[in-house]
Design a protein around this motif. Structure first.
Motif, mmCIF file in Angstrom:
data_model
loop_
_atom_site.group_PDB
_atom_site.id
_atom_site.type_symbol
_atom_site.label_atom_id
_atom_site.label_comp_id
_atom_site.label_asym_id
_atom_site.label_seq_id
_atom_site.Cartn_x
_atom_site.Cartn_y
_atom_site.Cartn_z
ATOM 1 N N SER A 1 0.842 -1.194 0.000
ATOM 2 C CA SER A 1 0.000 0.000 0.000
ATOM 3 C C SER A 1 0.873 1.239 0.000
ATOM 4 O O SER A 1 1.998 1.229 0.512
ATOM 5 N N ALA A 2 0.339 2.302 -0.583
ATOM 6 C CA ALA A 2 0.986 3.615 -0.569
ATOM 7 C C ALA A 2 -0.056 4.629 -0.135
ATOM 8 O O ALA A 2 -1.174 4.653 -0.668
ATOM 9 N N SER A 3 0.286 5.454 0.848
ATOM 10 C CA SER A 3 -0.663 6.423 1.401
ATOM 11 C C SER A 3 -0.119 7.833 1.328
ATOM 12 O O SER A 3 1.081 8.062 1.517
ATOM 13 N N TRP A 4 -1.027 8.764 1.062
ATOM 14 C CA TRP A 4 -0.718 10.194 1.154
ATOM 15 C C TRP A 4 -1.571 10.785 2.256
ATOM 16 O O TRP A 4 -2.799 10.588 2.277
ATOM 17 N N TYR A 5 -0.948 11.466 3.203
ATOM 18 C CA TYR A 5 -1.635 12.042 4.348
ATOM 19 C C TYR A 5 -1.924 13.520 4.069
ATOM 20 O O TYR A 5 -1.007 14.338 4.014
ATOM 21 N N ALA A 6 -3.209 13.831 3.912
ATOM 22 C CA ALA A 6 -3.600 15.232 3.744
ATOM 23 C C ALA A 6 -3.366 16.005 5.034
ATOM 24 O O ALA A 6 -3.008 17.183 5.012
ATOM 25 N N THR A 7 -3.593 15.331 6.163
ATOM 26 C CA THR A 7 -3.266 15.856 7.493
ATOM 27 C C THR A 7 -2.624 14.716 8.268
ATOM 28 O O THR A 7 -2.443 13.614 7.736
ATOM 29 N N ASP A 8 -2.297 14.951 9.526
ATOM 30 C CA ASP A 8 -1.719 13.870 10.327
ATOM 31 C C ASP A 8 -2.715 12.746 10.580
ATOM 32 O O ASP A 8 -2.316 11.641 10.976
ATOM 33 N N ASN A 9 -4.008 12.995 10.363
ATOM 34 C CA ASN A 9 -5.032 12.002 10.671
ATOM 35 C C ASN A 9 -5.797 11.482 9.450
ATOM 36 O O ASN A 9 -6.388 10.399 9.504
ATOM 37 N N ILE A 10 -5.820 12.229 8.368
ATOM 38 C CA ILE A 10 -6.605 11.853 7.190
ATOM 39 C C ILE A 10 -5.677 11.453 6.050
ATOM 40 O O ILE A 10 -4.761 12.216 5.696
ATOM 41 N N ALA A 11 -5.910 10.259 5.491
ATOM 42 C CA ALA A 11 -5.027 9.745 4.445
ATOM 43 C C ALA A 11 -5.844 9.154 3.299
ATOM 44 O O ALA A 11 -6.993 8.736 3.472
ATOM 45 N N ILE A 12 -5.220 9.123 2.129
ATOM 46 C CA ILE A 12 -5.751 8.411 0.968
ATOM 47 C C ILE A 12 -4.790 7.270 0.671
ATOM 48 O O ILE A 12 -3.586 7.493 0.519
ATOM 49 N N GLU A 13 -5.321 6.042 0.611
ATOM 50 C CA GLU A 13 -4.478 4.861 0.446
ATOM 51 C C GLU A 13 -4.796 4.120 -0.853
ATOM 52 O O GLU A 13 -5.950 3.863 -1.172
ATOM 53 N N LEU A 14 -3.738 3.769 -1.577
ATOM 54 C CA LEU A 14 -3.838 2.850 -2.711
ATOM 55 C C LEU A 14 -3.258 1.523 -2.252
ATOM 56 O O LEU A 14 -2.087 1.446 -1.869
ATOM 57 N N TRP A 15 -4.091 0.480 -2.260
ATOM 58 C CA TRP A 15 -3.706 -0.847 -1.743
ATOM 59 C C TRP A 15 -3.975 -1.897 -2.804
ATOM 60 O O TRP A 15 -4.962 -1.811 -3.543
ATOM 61 N N GLY A 16 -3.103 -2.895 -2.869
ATOM 62 C CA GLY A 16 -3.351 -3.979 -3.819
ATOM 63 C C GLY A 16 -2.433 -5.161 -3.595
ATOM 64 O O GLY A 16 -1.468 -5.101 -2.832
ATOM 65 N N ALA A 17 -2.757 -6.246 -4.266
ATOM 66 C CA ALA A 17 -1.963 -7.469 -4.185
ATOM 67 C C ALA A 17 -0.776 -7.367 -5.138
ATOM 68 O O ALA A 17 -0.943 -7.065 -6.324
ATOM 69 N N ALA A 18 0.419 -7.621 -4.604
ATOM 70 C CA ALA A 18 1.625 -7.595 -5.424
ATOM 71 C C ALA A 18 1.761 -8.882 -6.242
ATOM 72 O O ALA A 18 2.534 -8.940 -7.190
ATOM 73 N N ASP A 19 1.034 -9.914 -5.868
ATOM 74 C CA ASP A 19 0.984 -11.176 -6.592
ATOM 75 C C ASP A 19 -0.450 -11.678 -6.532
ATOM 76 O O ASP A 19 -1.279 -11.147 -5.788
ATOM 77 N N LYS A 20 -0.758 -12.717 -7.282
ATOM 78 C CA LYS A 20 -2.133 -13.214 -7.332
ATOM 79 C C LYS A 20 -2.421 -14.178 -6.188
ATOM 80 O O LYS A 20 -1.566 -14.963 -5.795
ATOM 81 N N PHE A 21 -3.648 -14.100 -5.671
ATOM 82 C CA PHE A 21 -4.159 -15.112 -4.757
ATOM 83 C C PHE A 21 -4.680 -16.277 -5.591
ATOM 84 O O PHE A 21 -5.495 -16.069 -6.499
ATOM 85 N N ASN A 22 -4.205 -17.479 -5.316
ATOM 86 C CA ASN A 22 -4.646 -18.660 -6.060
ATOM 87 C C ASN A 22 -5.650 -19.436 -5.215
ATOM 88 O O ASN A 22 -5.331 -19.882 -4.113
ATOM 89 N N HIS A 23 -6.867 -19.594 -5.730
ATOM 90 C CA HIS A 23 -7.936 -20.240 -4.982
ATOM 91 C C HIS A 23 -8.262 -21.614 -5.567
ATOM 92 O O HIS A 23 -8.377 -21.769 -6.789
ATOM 93 N N ARG A 24 -8.445 -22.578 -4.686
ATOM 94 C CA ARG A 24 -8.916 -23.896 -5.092
ATOM 95 C C ARG A 24 -10.435 -23.903 -4.999
ATOM 96 O O ARG A 24 -11.007 -23.554 -3.970
ATOM 97 N N VAL A 25 -11.089 -24.298 -6.090
ATOM 98 C CA VAL A 25 -12.548 -24.344 -6.150
ATOM 99 C C VAL A 25 -12.992 -25.783 -5.900
ATOM 100 O O VAL A 25 -12.497 -26.711 -6.543
ATOM 101 N N LYS A 26 -13.923 -25.948 -4.960
ATOM 102 C CA LYS A 26 -14.359 -27.295 -4.586
ATOM 103 C C LYS A 26 -15.873 -27.437 -4.726
ATOM 104 O O LYS A 26 -16.627 -26.491 -4.501
ATOM 105 N N GLY A 27 -16.282 -28.649 -5.097
ATOM 106 C CA GLY A 27 -17.686 -29.016 -5.142
ATOM 107 C C GLY A 27 -17.932 -30.187 -4.211
ATOM 108 O O GLY A 27 -17.100 -30.504 -3.352
ATOM 109 N N ASP A 28 -19.063 -30.857 -4.386
ATOM 110 C CA ASP A 28 -19.388 -32.006 -3.535
ATOM 111 C C ASP A 28 -18.328 -33.097 -3.598
ATOM 112 O O ASP A 28 -18.043 -33.767 -2.607
ATOM 113 N N GLY A 29 -17.751 -33.284 -4.787
ATOM 114 C CA GLY A 29 -16.786 -34.363 -4.971
ATOM 115 C C GLY A 29 -15.349 -33.968 -4.747
ATOM 116 O O GLY A 29 -14.433 -34.735 -5.063
ATOM 117 N N GLY A 30 -15.113 -32.759 -4.202
ATOM 118 C CA GLY A 30 -13.745 -32.300 -3.987
ATOM 119 C C GLY A 30 -13.354 -31.212 -4.962
ATOM 120 O O GLY A 30 -14.209 -30.477 -5.487
#
Length: 210
Positions: free
Chosen positions: A68-97
């Motif tokens: 994430s990278a944040s810019w603080y407009a004040t000491d308390n208020i910020a705007i943040e750009l956040w994201g995954a640097a790599d992909k999340f890999n998900h296993r999809v399962k059904g009744d049979g696995g």
């Protein structure tokens, strides 16, 4: 479970550091007035346990690096750009696995409010914003028609806490919830169905402010 255990151990390690150690300021400077911050984290993302009601479908979570990278407009208020640097890999399962896998890579822009003075040892924060999550490498259903997922879009809510080490360095623990559906496509044509992914994340990391 191994991923959750690893994140838990990392979080406990952060919390175990004494407040005196966090309060130290090696360069005599102050955190107040610094307007930029970057954070690198190890993050687990867990989708909804019932993404397609009535289908008995399940999607496993995964761990990936986020930044994430944040810019603080004040000491308390910020705007943040956040994201995954790599992909999340998900296993999809059904009744049979296992019936396939799919990759996910979210990115979000949020407004945040950080409580307390910048030099406090512990600084909780909350945020609200907009995210998009791209899906790729869908391998679902074997040799049948290709099943794809359109980009999920929606609101993201964030809650976390920063632990100041000194005026520049800090540790972070955060949780995020993303609300949004992904439309299903089969052989490139929309099916009219949507996966309610609604994933949450938990991350721990190290940041620096400038």
């Amino acid at each position: 479970m191994t991923s959750l255990r690893s994140l838990g151990i990392a979080l406990v390690s952060v919390l175990a550091v004494s407040p005196a150690a966090f309060a130290q300021d090696s360069d005599g400077d102050r955190a107040a007035g610094k307007r930029f911050a970057v954070v690198g984290s190890a993050t687990i993302l867990q989708p909804n346990s019932d993404p397609l009601p009535g289908s008995r479908l399940d999607i496993d979570g995964d761990v990936a690096p986020t930044i994430s990278a944040s810019w603080y407009a004040t000491d308390n208020i910020a705007i943040e750009l956040w994201g995954a640097a790599d992909k999340f890999n998900h296993r999809v399962k059904g009744d049979g696995g296992k019936i396939g896998t799919v990759d996910q890579q979210p990115i979000a822009l949020s407004g945040q409010y950080h409580f307390g003075a910048p030099d406090k040892v512990m600084r909780p924060f909350v945020g609200l914003g907009y995210y998009e999550s791209n899906f790729s490498n869908e391998r679902i259903g074997g040799d049948g028609p290709h099943v794809g997922l359109e980009t999920a879009k929606g609101a993201i809510a964030t809650a976390g806490v920063d632990f100041n080490i000194n005026s520049r360095w800090f540790a972070r623990a955060d949780a995020r919830y993303m609300k949004g559906d992904a439309k299903l496509r089969e052989a490139g044509v929309g099916t009219g169905e949507e996966l309610t992914m609604d994933p949450w994340t938990v991350g721990v990391g190290i940041g620096a402010r400038f």
